[in-house]
Design an enzyme around this catalytic site. Structure first.
Site, short mmCIF file in Angstrom:
data_model
loop_
_atom_site.label_atom_id
_atom_site.label_comp_id
_atom_site.label_asym_id
_atom_site.label_seq_id
_atom_site.Cartn_x
_atom_site.Cartn_y
_atom_site.Cartn_z
CE1 TYR A 143 -3.37 -2.84 0.06
CE2 TYR A 143 -3.57 -2.55 2.41
CZ TYR A 143 -3.78 -3.08 1.21
OH TYR A 143 -4.85 -3.98 1.24
CE LYS A 193 1.40 -17.78 -2.58
NZ LYS A 193 0.60 -19.17 -2.38
CG ASP A 225 -2.15 -20.21 -0.39
OD1 ASP A 225 -1.24 -20.14 0.67
OD2 ASP A 225 -1.66 -20.98 -1.33
CG ASP A 249 -7.18 -4.29 4.15
OD1 ASP A 249 -7.87 -4.00 4.78
OD2 ASP A 249 -7.02 -3.44 2.92
CG ASP A 253 -12.77 -6.79 6.13
OD1 ASP A 253 -12.22 -6.09 7.10
OD2 ASP A 253 -13.16 -6.34 5.17
#
Ligand SMILES: NC(=O)c1ccc[n+]([C@@H]2O[C@H](COP(=O)([O-])OP(=O)(O)OC[C@H]3O[C@@H](n4cnc5c(N)ncnc54)[C@H](O)[C@@H]3O)[C@@H](O)[C@H]2O)c1
Length: 364
Positions: A143, A193, A225, A249, A253
């Site tokens: 970001y 990852k 994942d 992020d 959620d």
């Protein structure tokens, strides 16, 4: 002598003022019981600040927040400010606050109360017993990495974003996660990852280098994942889970769905400790939900996320662990007594935001 605490209150927009008022009741109960002198300053943010001052956060108000021990915020935004220019939008105030206060870690606990487990969209037997904290790196990664942008090439449009991490940025949030695990069930899952990304390989090396300092904490590495799957298949297996910004992020959620109502969940964004021997951190505490404009002014909002955010404030910014636990126990006892707001009432008769706040304060 009374403990002194300098707290900034930012009610913000929509249901913000109603839910922050309930946390203030908990604050007053704690002040009386633990001899804490809270000095509060109310500061406008978001749409409320745009209406009052023309900008979502004034520099002088940011300066007040930076000097305070902690900031408690309701929520920002709403339809009245949807069509103004991007640089002046309500959420810009929040971004400026996080950056200005140097908050590099976001903590989101998800604890599923057994009596509410049936309100989750996920099967009760899966969510039951869940009590985890996701620690998300907040100021680095894709970001913020440069270059970032779109251009036209001879083969058409192309875009690039850059995921970049320095070792000190990884180390500080990983250490915070180990420290947190130490105060809980002593298990840490680090998400990456590493089979594809260079930043993840650096992340994993640093976690491995720091781990020997915490021999009492059991560490596991989980690919992002796989973590997306395990969060909904076996959430109760996790204690503290740490990850970089974008993974966090997305997965925070996902994790928030476990608890049933978004109104139940608190968060903390924290920065560096005050000193080598002082573990308290300056921080911004807020429920994870937004301003819920359609509910504003109706007494229907659930204040639990905000009240529990205040408990996190007591623990992380003021070192008042006993008072924090008192608030958490009071919230649990209120819910278990069958006192519920609209979002979690089920077959019971709901009470108003205000009445719920009174019931919690009464039990502190
Ligand atoms: N951190 C923040 O301040 C923040 C975060 C997200 C969205 N927003 C802003 O909030 C506004 C509304 O956004 P949204 O509708 O996408 O998200 P929202 O979180 O406000 O609402 C999502 C859903 O959850 C419900 N809900 C939210 N808080 C609740 C509570 N305390 N009790 C019971 N139910 C609750 C709402 O009624 C709605 O159905 C927008 O302007 C958005 O930009 C702000």
């Amino acid at each position: 002598m009374a403990t002194k605490a300098n707290i900034v209150l930012m009610p913000g927009d929509g249901v913000g003022p109603e839910i922050v008022a309930q946390a203030v009741k908990a604050m007053n109960a704690v002040a009386a019981k633990y001899d804490v002198a809270f000095k509060t300053t109310e500061v406008a943010i978001g749409g409320a600040a745009i209406d009052a001052h023309g900008v979502p956060l004034r520099p002088e108000d940011l300066a007040i927040c930076k000097k305070a021990d902690a900031v408690l915020l309701g929520a920002v935004g709403g339809p009245a400010w949807d069509n103004i220019e991007v640089a002046l939008r309500p959420e810009r105030g929040l971004l400026a606050l996080r950056k200005g206060m140097g908050l590099f870690a976001n903590l989101r606990p998800v604890a599923v109360n057994d009596v509410l487990a049936h309100t989750s969209p996920i099967k009760t037997e899966i969510v039951s017993g869940t009590d985890l904290v996701v620690v998300r790196e907040l100021t680095g990664g894709i970001y913020f990495g440069k270059p970032s942008g779109q251009r036209t090439t001879s083969k058409g449009r192309a875009a690039v974003d850059t995921m970049r991490y320095r070792e000190d940025e990884i180390a500080r949030v990983v250490r915070l996660a180990f420290e947190l695990a130490r105060t809980r069930r002593k298990q840490l899952a680090s998400v990456d990852k590493m089979n594809v990304l260079a930043t993840s390989r650096l992340w994993r090396s640093i976690v491995e280098e720091i781990a020997p300092n915490y021999p009492d904490v059991t560490l596991e590495h989980v690919l992002v994942d796989a973590m997306a799957m395990r969060l909904v298949r076996q959430p109760s297996r996790f204690d503290v889970v740490v990850m970089e910004n974008m993974f966090g992020d997305i997965l925070t959620d996902e994790a928030s769905v476990l608890a049933g109502s978004i109104g139940l969940l608190p968060s903390a964004s924290v920065g560096a400790t005050r000193g080598a021997t002082d573990n308290r951190r300056r921080g911004l505490y807020e429920p994870i939900h937004g301003s819920a404009p359609s509910m504003a002014g109706q007494g229907k909002a659930n204040p639990v996320g905000t009240i529990l955010s205040f408990a996190m404030l007591l623990r992380s910014s003021l070192g008042l662990d006993d008072a924090a636990r008192d608030i958490e126990n009071a919230v649990e006892a209120t819910i278990e007594a069958g006192i519920r707001t609209y979002d979690i009432a089920g077959d019971l008769t709901p009470v108003s935001t205000d009445a719920f706040g009174d019931e919690v304060a009464k039990r502190i």
